[in-house]
Scaffold this active site. Structure first.
Site, PDB file in Angstrom:
ATOM      1  N   LYS A 261       0.840  -1.210   0.000  1.00  0.00           N
ATOM      2  CA  LYS A 261       0.000   0.000   0.000  1.00  0.00           C
ATOM      3  C   LYS A 261       0.873   1.259   0.000  1.00  0.00           C
ATOM      4  O   LYS A 261       0.598   2.216  -0.728  1.00  0.00           O
ATOM      5  CB  LYS A 261      -0.946  -0.014   1.215  1.00  0.00           C
ATOM      6  CG  LYS A 261      -2.076  -1.034   1.074  1.00  0.00           C
ATOM      7  CD  LYS A 261      -2.876  -1.273   2.350  1.00  0.00           C
ATOM      8  CE  LYS A 261      -3.863  -2.418   2.142  1.00  0.00           C
ATOM      9  NZ  LYS A 261      -4.626  -2.782   3.344  1.00  0.00           N
TER      10      LYS A 261
ATOM     11  N   GLN B 198      -4.845  -1.557   9.579  1.00  0.00           N
ATOM     12  CA  GLN B 198      -4.728  -2.873   8.957  1.00  0.00           C
ATOM     13  C   GLN B 198      -5.334  -3.936   9.864  1.00  0.00           C
ATOM     14  O   GLN B 198      -5.050  -3.997  11.060  1.00  0.00           O
ATOM     15  CB  GLN B 198      -3.244  -3.170   8.659  1.00  0.00           C
ATOM     16  CG  GLN B 198      -2.999  -4.440   7.865  1.00  0.00           C
ATOM     17  CD  GLN B 198      -3.552  -4.410   6.437  1.00  0.00           C
ATOM     18  OE1 GLN B 198      -3.692  -3.352   5.826  1.00  0.00           O
ATOM     19  NE2 GLN B 198      -3.886  -5.562   5.908  1.00  0.00           N
TER      20      GLN B 198
ATOM     21  N   ASP C 232     -11.198   2.650   3.627  1.00  0.00           N
ATOM     22  CA  ASP C 232     -11.413   1.201   3.516  1.00  0.00           C
ATOM     23  C   ASP C 232     -12.884   0.899   3.231  1.00  0.00           C
ATOM     24  O   ASP C 232     -13.211  -0.205   2.796  1.00  0.00           O
ATOM     25  CB  ASP C 232     -11.068   0.525   4.855  1.00  0.00           C
ATOM     26  CG  ASP C 232      -9.753  -0.232   4.817  1.00  0.00           C
ATOM     27  OD1 ASP C 232      -9.363  -0.699   3.746  1.00  0.00           O
ATOM     28  OD2 ASP C 232      -9.145  -0.363   5.908  1.00  0.00           O
TER      29      ASP C 232
END
Ligand code: GUN
Length: 291
Positions: free
Chosen positions: A54, A98, A121
């Site tokens: 990422k 995460q 997200d």
């Protein structure tokens, strides 16, 4: 018939080039640089590798990324405090924690603490709820990437029977919802489904998101189906493989995504897209969210 292999890598490259251009425009015209804060807790090797990918993708697109790493001993309150900090930092447009998190931390409490306007997200219940009622929201990246991949093919989704295997909050449930919005007829299957093959064989578009290596062989697939493999499983040899037995199923499907190089690169691409979108929202009077 041998299926067309749908390269998520190629589509991702094309979309990332477009995102990079838009990032540069935003910087030149509005002096805004999109910025993503990533929080990584613990030492899970898969999470470390996703976070590295990422970061690299952000850098290549001109998006600023801030990585904060914490040991798995961090308390929930300490983690929430870092999110509060980024929620209040106007130069940060996206916040990503995460997953998975250590057992002593309540994942939902963490997700709910992220401002919905920075939840790139697309996991916050506000974003999930807005998605369900077809309102503007950040869409979860993997399902969004899958829909973009299917749309890139020369096929119409409307009226197609989509069968989703897997009902996770981050892939299975939302991908079915997004394809319903495209006028597909959607069936969900899961670990308690009886006679799985009898259902999956009806699928015009079959989406496997179960996390079991090569579970889906040709006996689960209708001739000419589009097969999307979301699984990322590591074999004892160390090799990555999907939920689909690629070599056997590609002889039956019309289109199939490989692992690696299929859905994975699209997930990160849609994260870049959402981060850009969040920064553009800041530049625009007509904000989708207040953050
Ligand atoms: N863990 C596995 N996939 C994801 C993802 O898309 N986002 C976050 N935050 N964690 C993940």
């Amino acid at each position: 018939m041998s299926a067309v292999i749908v390269s998520g890598k190629d589509l991702a490259k094309e979309k990332r080039a477009f995102i990079k251009e838009k990032v540069s425009e935003l910087h030149t015209e509005k002096n805004i640089q999109p910025s993503l804060a990533v929080i990584l807790v613990g030492e899970d090797p898969a999470s470390q590798s996703y976070v590295r990918a990422k970061e690299k993708a952000c850098e290549e697109a001109g998006i600023n990324s801030i990585l904060e790493k914490y040991p798995s001993s961090i308390t929930q309150d300490e983690l929430l405090e870092r999110i509060t900090h980024f929620n209040g930092d106007a130069s940060v447009h996206g916040i990503l924690v995460q997953l998975p998190l250590p057992d002593h931390i309540d994942e939902l409490a963490v997700i709910e603490h992220i401002s919905p306007g920075k939840d790139v997200d697309g996991f916050h219940p506000v974003n999930i709820g807005r998605m369900m009622i077809d309102q503007k929201s950040f869409l979860p990246c993997t399902p969004y990437g899958i829909v973009e991949m299917i749309k890139s093919l020369d096929v119409s989704i409307s009226g197609k029977h989509v069968v989703v295997i897997g009902r996770s909050n981050i892939v299975g449930k939302p991908v079915g919802q997004l394809l319903l919005k495209e006028d597909a007829t959607v069936t969900y299957c899961h670990s308690r489904t009886k006679d799985l093959a009898s259902i999956t064989k009806q699928a015009d578009i079959l989406i496997a998101a179960v996390g079991r290596a090569k579970l889906i062989g040709p006996e689960y697939v209708k001739d000419g189906a589009i097969v999307i493999d979301v699984g990322v499983n590591r074999l004892e040899t160390g090799k990555l493989c999907g939920d689909v037995d690629f070599e056997a199923v590609k002889e039956k499907a019309s289109y199939i995504t490989p692992v690696p190089g299929g859905v994975g690169p699209m997930t990160i691409t849609m994260l870049l897209h959402n981060t850009l979108q969040s920064a553009q929202n800041e530049a625009c009077e007509n904000k989708t969210f207040s953050s």
